[in-house]
Design an enzyme around this catalytic site. Structure first.
Site, PDB file in Angstrom:
ATOM      1  N   CYS A 125       4.151  -3.532  26.866  1.00 45.10           N
ATOM      2  CA  CYS A 125       4.174  -2.369  27.753  1.00 45.10           C
ATOM      3  C   CYS A 125       3.709  -2.754  29.150  1.00 45.10           C
ATOM      4  O   CYS A 125       2.737  -3.493  29.318  1.00 45.10           O
ATOM      5  CB  CYS A 125       3.268  -1.272  27.195  1.00 45.10           C
ATOM      6  SG  CYS A 125       3.212   0.228  28.203  1.00 45.10           S
ATOM      7  N   CYS A 164       4.817   4.590  24.534  1.00 47.52           N
ATOM      8  CA  CYS A 164       4.613   5.563  25.613  1.00 47.52           C
ATOM      9  C   CYS A 164       5.848   5.818  26.469  1.00 47.52           C
ATOM     10  O   CYS A 164       5.865   6.748  27.272  1.00 47.52           O
ATOM     11  CB  CYS A 164       3.460   5.121  26.504  1.00 47.52           C
ATOM     12  SG  CYS A 164       3.852   3.694  27.558  1.00 47.52           S
ATOM     13  N   HIS A 184       2.999 -19.529  27.448  1.00 47.36           N
ATOM     14  CA  HIS A 184       3.846 -18.775  28.368  1.00 47.36           C
ATOM     15  C   HIS A 184       4.613 -17.662  27.659  1.00 47.36           C
ATOM     16  O   HIS A 184       5.517 -17.070  28.237  1.00 47.36           O
ATOM     17  CB  HIS A 184       4.822 -19.709  29.090  1.00 47.36           C
ATOM     18  CG  HIS A 184       4.154 -20.594  30.087  1.00 47.36           C
ATOM     19  ND1 HIS A 184       4.859 -21.456  30.913  1.00 47.36           N
ATOM     20  CD2 HIS A 184       2.852 -20.776  30.412  1.00 47.36           C
ATOM     21  CE1 HIS A 184       4.016 -22.122  31.681  1.00 47.36           C
ATOM     22  NE2 HIS A 184       2.786 -21.714  31.390  1.00 47.36           N
ATOM     23  N   CYS A 223       8.718   0.899  26.450  1.00 46.97           N
ATOM     24  CA  CYS A 223       7.652   0.752  25.471  1.00 46.97           C
ATOM     25  C   CYS A 223       7.865   1.755  24.340  1.00 46.97           C
ATOM     26  O   CYS A 223       8.046   2.952  24.604  1.00 46.97           O
ATOM     27  CB  CYS A 223       6.308   0.981  26.136  1.00 46.97           C
ATOM     28  SG  CYS A 223       4.919   1.078  24.972  1.00 46.97           S
TER      29      CYS A 223
END
Length: 298
Positions: free
Chosen positions: A129, A185, A121, A182
């Site tokens: 991201c 990006c 999990h 992220c």
């Protein structure tokens, strides 16, 4: 003890009840249970996308990114499982917990080595991201799916502002002003944790194929501190029935009748605290090794 030392070994499937002794609340039992304070559908990707800032400040951060979780230490139960895994290399551990208390690289001899452990999990303190912007943020080139589903980042690898805000939230409980992004990006970052509306193949870290294979390879399954309410435990019970595997349940209460193989689990239920029961199992394994004059691996 004999099953632990057998060629196929034992697969331990651990749940939130294992970490209560380390000061971490269980999910579905007890006054401090996470889901007595947060409705189940809060832990979904859909709810996160609906209002990321609220999701982080009201749910994820106060529940998982807190000093109580970050600074928790393995209990005698975690240490006992690690001891058994060290003595019996065929031992495997699949945990539903995101607290990292089984991790050998973090806890040394009190943790389980990477090849024997799957955090099915995910783990708190790690991020991935989402491939999607937050509100109107411009994300010219979001990470491709291959990156979003395979890479992850520690807090220190996020942007300096995001890392500082998350660390401050863990220390003081202060809310963050924006969701983490992220570092590659700039898209919305997600915790590296399996959310309720995601499948186990949502990210490489969850190692769905690997634990699925372990269910076919093990010689017995020992459930510890789980409520049998997630797909992992349901699949483990189904596979144990197909393969006619011995199953054991170490828990504070017997499983409810609605659980698959509840009758078998009740016959092999060992009621008590994991931190009391598992060290006894580790001692039995030690004794078994001494009787057979078997030399554990270095």
């Amino acid at each position: 003890a004999s099953l632990c030392l057998a060629e196929r070994g034992v697969l331990f499937v651990t749940g939130a009840g294992l970490s209560i002794a380390s000061g971490i609340a269980a999910f579905r039992s007890g006054e401090d249970a996470v889901w007595s304070k947060h409705v189940t559908d809060f832990g979904t990707r859909k709810m996160l996308r609906k209002d990321p800032l609220r999701w982080y400040n009201e749910f994820w951060l106060p529940t998982f990114e807190v000093a109580r979780v970050r600074d928790a230490a393995p209990s005698s139960a975690h240490k006992a499982i690690a001891h058994v895994a060290r003595l019996a290399p065929a031992t495997r551990v699949v945990t539903q917990n995101v607290d990292g208390l089984h991790v050998g690289r973090k806890h040394g001899e009190h943790g389980v080595a990477d090849p024997q452990l799957i955090e099915a999990h995910g783990r708190a303190g790690l991020y991935r991201c989402s491939g999607a912007p937050w509100r109107d943020d411009a994300v010219e080139a979001p990470c491709p799916e291959s990156t979003a589903r395979n890479e992850w980042y520690e807090i220190c690898e996020l942007g300096a502002e995001d890392a500082a805000a998350l660390l401050r939230a863990a220390e003081t409980g202060a809310p963050i002003a924006r969701p983490p992004r992220c570092p590659k990006c700039g898209a919305l970052a997600l915790p590296l944790a399996l959310l309720f509306d995601e499948c186990y193949d949502a990210h490489f870290f969850f190692e769905a194929d690997a634990w699925d294979a372990w269910l076919d390879e093990c010689g017995a399954i020992v459930f510890v501190g789980t409520s049998f309410a997630v797909e992992l435990t349901r699949e483990a019970l189904r596979r144990s029935r197909e393969r006619k595997l011995p199953v054991f349940d170490l828990n504070l209460v017997e499983p409810p009748p609605t659980v698959t193989r509840a009758d078998v689990l009740r016959q092999h239920a060992i009621i008590g605290k994991a931190e009391d029961l598992l060290p006894k199992l580790a001692a039995f394994v030690d004794q078994r090794l001494a009787v057979t004059a078997h030399t554990p691996p270095p």
